[in-house]
Design a protein around this motif. Structure first.
Motif, PDB file in Angstrom:
ATOM      1  N   ASN A   1      55.720  47.849  28.336  1.00  0.00           N
ATOM      2  CA  ASN A   1      55.783  46.441  27.947  1.00  0.00           C
ATOM      3  C   ASN A   1      54.444  45.885  27.462  1.00  0.00           C
ATOM      4  N   LEU A   2      53.429  46.758  27.392  1.00  0.00           N
ATOM      5  CA  LEU A   2      52.101  46.361  26.934  1.00  0.00           C
ATOM      6  C   LEU A   2      51.560  45.180  27.733  1.00  0.00           C
ATOM      7  N   LYS A   3      51.631  45.332  29.055  1.00  0.00           N
ATOM      8  CA  LYS A   3      51.140  44.300  29.953  1.00  0.00           C
ATOM      9  C   LYS A   3      50.180  44.921  30.968  1.00  0.00           C
ATOM     10  N   GLY A   4      49.162  44.170  31.327  1.00  0.00           N
ATOM     11  CA  GLY A   4      48.218  44.639  32.328  1.00  0.00           C
ATOM     12  C   GLY A   4      47.915  43.535  33.321  1.00  0.00           C
ATOM     13  N   LYS A   5      47.410  43.913  34.471  1.00  0.00           N
ATOM     14  CA  LYS A   5      47.067  42.928  35.502  1.00  0.00           C
ATOM     15  C   LYS A   5      45.773  43.322  36.185  1.00  0.00           C
ATOM     16  N   VAL A   6      44.957  42.319  36.499  1.00  0.00           N
ATOM     17  CA  VAL A   6      43.724  42.536  37.246  1.00  0.00           C
ATOM     18  C   VAL A   6      44.074  42.431  38.725  1.00  0.00           C
ATOM     19  N   VAL A   7      44.025  43.542  39.442  1.00  0.00           N
ATOM     20  CA  VAL A   7      44.470  43.571  40.838  1.00  0.00           C
ATOM     21  C   VAL A   7      43.312  43.468  41.828  1.00  0.00           C
ATOM     22  N   ALA A   8      42.077  43.583  41.347  1.00  0.00           N
ATOM     23  CA  ALA A   8      40.908  43.496  42.226  1.00  0.00           C
ATOM     24  C   ALA A   8      39.671  43.249  41.374  1.00  0.00           C
ATOM     25  N   GLU A   9      38.550  43.005  42.022  1.00  0.00           N
ATOM     26  CA  GLU A   9      37.288  42.899  41.291  1.00  0.00           C
ATOM     27  C   GLU A   9      36.820  44.299  40.895  1.00  0.00           C
ATOM     28  N   PRO A  10      36.189  44.442  39.747  1.00  0.00           N
ATOM     29  CA  PRO A  10      35.646  45.764  39.391  1.00  0.00           C
ATOM     30  C   PRO A  10      34.534  46.151  40.366  1.00  0.00           C
ATOM     31  N   SER A  11      34.473  47.425  40.692  1.00  0.00           N
ATOM     32  CA  SER A  11      33.419  47.907  41.592  1.00  0.00           C
ATOM     33  C   SER A  11      32.344  48.623  40.778  1.00  0.00           C
ATOM     34  N   ARG A  12      31.196  48.807  41.374  1.00  0.00           N
ATOM     35  CA  ARG A  12      30.086  49.486  40.693  1.00  0.00           C
ATOM     36  C   ARG A  12      30.489  50.894  40.282  1.00  0.00           C
TER      37      ARG A  12
END
Length: 207
Positions: free
Chosen positions: A178-189
């Motif tokens: 479906n060409l969808k994405g979600k941010v599920v957390a903060e990016p880590s180093r």
């Protein structure tokens, strides 16, 4: 400072490593960094020992080119990160990672950050069901990014779906169909693959 419009592979050669600015070409034997791993120009093969200032400058320029931001934007992000709780250098990289163009690239919805920036500017993406055409827009945890329904029928996005390898950072989820994405957390180093010594950038701006 105006955005660089010359051959992007020269930027990788200047920094001495792949910054993945050219999309698929960076993963082939045609990559200029693989073929000519020295700085461009007639004196490019002459190796000079850098001063502390030079080392810090090159690190700053490397990261700036990697994310494709201007000097003014770069300084603004550092100032923002410096005011946040925690380690300034890591906060700075997290801010850069959450730019919309970078998130689109990380989701596999563009072959390079430059292409992601162009697609965002042309209005192909929605964030939380609202059109966002600003590449520097900062994404938050819980935000949903999707290709606009009208754009999903384009050959470009169909090609991306077929060639998608399914590998995205752990802080993102992708629904390829479906060409969808979600941010599920903060990016880590640990999610940042480019070898970066962010303490050198902190030292640069601390002068």
């Amino acid at each position: 400072m105006a955005r660089y419009t010359g051959p992007v592979c020269r930027q990788c050669r200047r920094e001495g490593l792949k910054l993945y600015l050219k999309g698929d070409k960076c993963f082939t034997d045609k990559c200029p960094v693989t073929r000519r791993n020295y700085a461009p120009g007639e004196h490019g093969q002459g190796r000079k020992k850098l001063s502390n200032y030079g080392v810090q400058l090159r690190e700053k320029q490397k990261v700036r080119k990697y994310y494709g931001v201007s000097e003014k934007q770069f300084a603004k992000y550092f100032d923002m990160a410096d005011k946040m709780e925690g380690i300034a250098g890591e906060n700075f990289l997290k801010v850069l990672e959450t730019r919309l163009d970078n998130v689109v690239y990380r989701l596999g919805l563009a072959s390079s950050r430059a292409e992601a920036r162009q697609l965002v500017n042309h209005g192909h993406f929605l964030v939380n069901e609202k059109k966002v055409d600003i590449a520097s827009y900062l994404i938050n945890t819980g935000d949903e990014i999707e290709v606009k329904s009208k754009s999903t029928q384009s050959a470009k996005f169909k090609e991306l779906v077929e060639g998608h390898q399914g590998s995205v950072p752990q802080w993102l989820n992708i629904d390829t169909e479906n060409l969808k994405g979600k941010v599920v957390a903060e990016p880590s180093r640990e999610d940042i693959e480019l070898p970066i010594e962010e303490h050198l950038i902190v030292e640069w701006y601390s002068k």
